[in-house]
Design a protein around this motif. Structure first.
Motif, PDB file in Angstrom:
ATOM      1  N   MET A   1       0.824  -1.199   0.000  1.00 58.37           N
ATOM      2  CA  MET A   1       0.000   0.000   0.000  1.00 58.37           C
ATOM      3  C   MET A   1       0.870   1.267   0.000  1.00 58.37           C
ATOM      4  O   MET A   1       0.548   2.233  -0.670  1.00 58.37           O
ATOM      5  CB  MET A   1      -0.917  -0.047   1.229  1.00 58.37           C
ATOM      6  N   ILE A   2       1.944   1.226   0.767  1.00 64.66           N
ATOM      7  CA  ILE A   2       2.846   2.377   0.849  1.00 64.66           C
ATOM      8  C   ILE A   2       3.532   2.607  -0.498  1.00 64.66           C
ATOM      9  O   ILE A   2       3.720   3.755  -0.921  1.00 64.66           O
ATOM     10  CB  ILE A   2       3.900   2.159   1.974  1.00 64.66           C
ATOM     11  N   THR A   3       3.909   1.547  -1.193  1.00 60.92           N
ATOM     12  CA  THR A   3       4.591   1.713  -2.482  1.00 60.92           C
ATOM     13  C   THR A   3       3.663   2.357  -3.517  1.00 60.92           C
ATOM     14  O   THR A   3       4.119   3.187  -4.308  1.00 60.92           O
ATOM     15  CB  THR A   3       5.097   0.352  -3.003  1.00 60.92           C
ATOM     16  N   ILE A   4       2.412   2.001  -3.506  1.00 63.67           N
ATOM     17  CA  ILE A   4       1.448   2.621  -4.433  1.00 63.67           C
ATOM     18  C   ILE A   4       1.298   4.102  -4.114  1.00 63.67           C
ATOM     19  O   ILE A   4       1.228   4.946  -5.015  1.00 63.67           O
ATOM     20  CB  ILE A   4       0.090   1.887  -4.363  1.00 63.67           C
ATOM     21  N   MET A   5       1.276   4.438  -2.824  1.00 64.74           N
ATOM     22  CA  MET A   5       1.158   5.838  -2.414  1.00 64.74           C
ATOM     23  C   MET A   5       2.391   6.633  -2.836  1.00 64.74           C
ATOM     24  O   MET A   5       2.277   7.760  -3.330  1.00 64.74           O
ATOM     25  CB  MET A   5       0.979   5.917  -0.897  1.00 64.74           C
ATOM     26  N   ILE A   6       3.581   6.063  -2.690  1.00 68.69           N
ATOM     27  CA  ILE A   6       4.821   6.741  -3.080  1.00 68.69           C
ATOM     28  C   ILE A   6       4.858   6.940  -4.589  1.00 68.69           C
ATOM     29  O   ILE A   6       5.212   8.018  -5.079  1.00 68.69           O
ATOM     30  CB  ILE A   6       6.044   5.949  -2.577  1.00 68.69           C
ATOM     31  N   ILE A   7       4.494   5.916  -5.342  1.00 62.95           N
ATOM     32  CA  ILE A   7       4.472   6.029  -6.806  1.00 62.95           C
ATOM     33  C   ILE A   7       3.467   7.092  -7.243  1.00 62.95           C
ATOM     34  O   ILE A   7       3.738   7.890  -8.144  1.00 62.95           O
ATOM     35  CB  ILE A   7       4.160   4.655  -7.438  1.00 62.95           C
ATOM     36  N   VAL A   9       2.471   9.759  -5.548  1.00 63.16           N
ATOM     37  CA  VAL A   9       3.011  11.085  -5.215  1.00 63.16           C
ATOM     38  C   VAL A   9       4.096  11.482  -6.206  1.00 63.16           C
ATOM     39  O   VAL A   9       4.164  12.642  -6.632  1.00 63.16           O
ATOM     40  CB  VAL A   9       3.534  11.090  -3.750  1.00 63.16           C
ATOM     41  N   VAL A  10       4.927  10.543  -6.608  1.00 58.73           N
ATOM     42  CA  VAL A  10       5.981  10.834  -7.597  1.00 58.73           C
ATOM     43  C   VAL A  10       5.349  11.221  -8.935  1.00 58.73           C
ATOM     44  O   VAL A  10       5.778  12.180  -9.581  1.00 58.73           O
ATOM     45  CB  VAL A  10       6.936   9.629  -7.740  1.00 58.73           C
ATOM     46  N   ILE A  11       4.338  10.505  -9.367  1.00 59.44           N
ATOM     47  CA  ILE A  11       3.670  10.820 -10.632  1.00 59.44           C
ATOM     48  C   ILE A  11       3.014  12.198 -10.562  1.00 59.44           C
ATOM     49  O   ILE A  11       3.124  13.000 -11.499  1.00 59.44           O
ATOM     50  CB  ILE A  11       2.646   9.717 -10.994  1.00 59.44           C
ATOM     51  N   ILE A  12       2.366  12.504  -9.459  1.00 62.05           N
ATOM     52  CA  ILE A  12       1.739  13.821  -9.297  1.00 62.05           C
ATOM     53  C   ILE A  12       2.792  14.920  -9.326  1.00 62.05           C
ATOM     54  O   ILE A  12       2.606  15.975  -9.962  1.00 62.05           O
ATOM     55  CB  ILE A  12       0.909  13.859  -7.996  1.00 62.05           C
ATOM     56  N   ALA A  13       3.922  14.707  -8.663  1.00 61.45           N
ATOM     57  CA  ALA A  13       4.996  15.703  -8.651  1.00 61.45           C
ATOM     58  C   ALA A  13       5.557  15.923 -10.048  1.00 61.45           C
ATOM     59  O   ALA A  13       5.829  17.067 -10.446  1.00 61.45           O
ATOM     60  CB  ALA A  13       6.095  15.271  -7.688  1.00 61.45           C
TER      61      ALA A  13
END
Length: 50
Positions: A1-7, A9-13
């Motif tokens: 779940m954390i990896t999906i959230m990090i990915i 956030v990176v895509i949004i950035a």
């Protein structure tokens, strides 16, 4: 779940950074206009210049 959230956030950035880059590049573009004597869209009215 954390990896999906990090990915996510990176895509949004990345999307926000690219949007800011393209807007800044668009505002930095130098727009030019044709002088009135060289404008092909205006009708030629040589008699009024005489």
């Amino acid at each position: 779940m954390i990896t999906i959230m990090i990915i996510s956030v990176v895509i949004i950035a990345v999307v926000i950074a690219l949007s800011v880059f393209t807007v800044n590049k668009g505002y930095a573009f130098k727009h030019t206009i044709d002088p009135l004597e060289n404008n092909p869209h205006l009708p030629k009215d040589d008699e009024s210049k005489k």
